[in-house]
Design a protein around this motif. Structure first.
Motif, short mmCIF file in Angstrom:
data_model
loop_
_atom_site.label_atom_id
_atom_site.label_comp_id
_atom_site.label_asym_id
_atom_site.label_seq_id
_atom_site.Cartn_x
_atom_site.Cartn_y
_atom_site.Cartn_z
N SER A 135 0.84 -1.09 -0.22
CA SER A 135 -0.29 -0.45 -0.35
C SER A 135 0.80 1.23 -0.02
O SER A 135 0.49 2.69 -1.11
N ALA A 136 2.02 1.59 0.90
CA ALA A 136 2.51 2.76 0.98
C ALA A 136 3.51 2.82 -0.34
O ALA A 136 3.84 4.44 -0.79
N ILE A 137 3.96 1.51 -1.10
CA ILE A 137 4.85 1.45 -2.11
C ILE A 137 3.77 2.22 -3.16
O ILE A 137 4.00 3.17 -3.94
N ALA A 138 2.53 1.63 -3.75
CA ALA A 138 1.47 2.23 -4.36
C ALA A 138 1.24 3.10 -4.03
O ALA A 138 1.16 3.90 -4.92
N ALA A 139 0.87 4.20 -2.99
CA ALA A 139 0.65 5.76 -2.47
C ALA A 139 2.01 6.38 -3.30
O ALA A 139 1.89 7.48 -3.19
N GLN A 140 3.32 5.63 -2.55
CA GLN A 140 4.24 6.64 -2.62
C GLN A 140 5.07 6.22 -4.65
O GLN A 140 4.99 7.89 -4.66
N VAL A 177 -12.27 -2.51 0.95
CA VAL A 177 -11.53 -1.73 1.19
C VAL A 177 -11.73 -0.53 -0.41
O VAL A 177 -11.18 -0.70 -1.16
N HIS A 178 -12.32 0.58 -0.27
CA HIS A 178 -12.48 1.21 -1.31
C HIS A 178 -11.68 2.44 -2.08
O HIS A 178 -10.68 2.65 -0.69
N THR A 179 -10.71 2.76 -3.06
CA THR A 179 -9.78 3.51 -3.75
C THR A 179 -10.30 4.67 -3.13
O THR A 179 -11.13 5.16 -3.19
N GLU A 180 -8.91 5.84 -2.22
CA GLU A 180 -9.97 6.56 -2.14
C GLU A 180 -9.04 7.53 -3.17
O GLU A 180 -7.62 7.64 -2.89
N HIS A 181 -10.27 8.42 -3.38
CA HIS A 181 -9.94 9.09 -4.30
C HIS A 181 -8.55 9.23 -5.30
O HIS A 181 -7.88 9.78 -6.58
N ASN A 182 -9.18 8.04 -6.42
CA ASN A 182 -9.14 7.44 -6.99
C ASN A 182 -7.17 7.29 -7.46
O ASN A 182 -6.10 7.22 -8.40
N LEU A 218 -4.65 4.25 -5.59
CA LEU A 218 -4.24 2.94 -4.64
C LEU A 218 -2.98 3.32 -3.79
O LEU A 218 -2.35 4.21 -3.99
N GLY A 219 -3.64 2.90 -2.37
CA GLY A 219 -2.54 2.78 -0.98
C GLY A 219 -2.75 3.87 0.25
O GLY A 219 -2.66 3.49 0.70
N ILE A 270 10.52 4.19 2.82
CA ILE A 270 9.94 4.20 1.10
C ILE A 270 9.82 5.25 0.54
O ILE A 270 10.06 5.25 -0.33
N ALA A 271 9.55 6.64 1.40
CA ALA A 271 9.28 7.75 0.70
C ALA A 271 11.20 7.63 0.46
O ALA A 271 11.50 8.27 -0.62
N LYS A 272 12.12 7.66 1.22
CA LYS A 272 13.31 7.63 1.34
C LYS A 272 14.08 7.42 -0.30
O LYS A 272 14.62 7.32 -1.19
N ASN A 273 13.74 5.68 -0.02
CA ASN A 273 14.22 4.93 -1.50
C ASN A 273 13.71 4.50 -2.64
O ASN A 273 13.70 4.09 -3.65
#
Length: 227
Positions: free
Chosen positions: A57-62, A83-88, A90-91, A120-123
């Motif tokens: 999830s974190a990678i998808a959002a990042q 769980v519904h996708t938020e604001h189109n 994913l993550g 994840i944000a760093k890498n």
């Protein structure tokens, strides 16, 4: 555009390997306790499933992954818990739902998830970084579990109701991995060096590592042998 699809294809091929690696590592503790793995709700398999879902999830959002087929655990999680996708994107909603379950079932706090997000944000600044990051986390996890299993082998047989003592022993062993330089066994020295090198990039704190390993240790102790 073609390069993007090549990266996506490689990522899709690597995810099952990453998942298998995490699943196989859990068997190290089961062997120490002389127990077989079970599928009890709230057990080790459920925990690792939720950990994988949070990372995906974190990678998808990042990096902006929107193809759910690339993320098998996340896809199962979304369909199972609706769980519904938020604001189109994913993550985002998936991270929130997954972290809520990990907090309620296993007692993790916000700092645990913030460290994953920060790592994840760093890498993972772009899609091309994802495969490298997952390989690094794979190597880190593999060496970490092997070391903790070997270094704490006899201590881990302590009854699970001594939670504080077990946590302190886990904390001390993790601290040794990053500060001690007088290990005797050549394989241990090599694995310790690998863990330190991987974590220079992943940037997890010793507290995060301790909490992660402690959770696995306690779950492994609760696993019951199949009759």
């Amino acid at each position: 555009m073609l390069h993007y699809f090549v990266i996506c294809a490689r990522f899709c091929n690597f995810v099952p390997v990453f998942i298998t690696l995490l699943q196989n590592n859990m068997g190290i503790f089961s062997k120490i306790f002389g127990k077989k793995e079970t599928k009890a709700v709230g057990g080790m398999q459920d925990y690792m499933m939720l950990i994988r879902v949070y990372f995906q999830s974190a990678i998808a959002a990042q990096v902006g992954i929107n193809n759910i087929a690339m993320l098998p655990d996340l896809r199962l999680f979304k369909s199972t818990f609706k769980v519904h996708t938020e604001h189109n994107k994913l993550g985002i909603a998936e991270k929130r739902a997954c972290s809520k379950m990990l907090k309620e079932m296993y007692g993790h706090n916000d700092l645990f998830f913030k460290e994953i997000d920060k790592s994840i944000a760093k890498n993972c600044r772009k899609m091309q970084d994802v495969q490298t990051y997952l390989y690094q986390f794979q190597g880190f996890t593999q060496n970490l579990m092997m070391l903790m299993g070997n270094l704490m082998k006899f201590k881990l047989r302590m009854p699970s109701f001594f939670k504080k003592i077990i946590y302190n022993m886990t904390e001390k062993t993790v601290n040794d991995l990053f500060s001690k330089n007088d290990f005797d066994d050549a394989a241990t020295i090599k694995a310790v060096a690998s863990v330190r090198k991987y974590n220079q990039r992943l940037n997890f704190s010793q507290e995060w590592i301790t909490n992660f390993v402690y959770q696995l240790v306690m779950l492994a102790k609760k696993e019951k042998p199949q009759e």
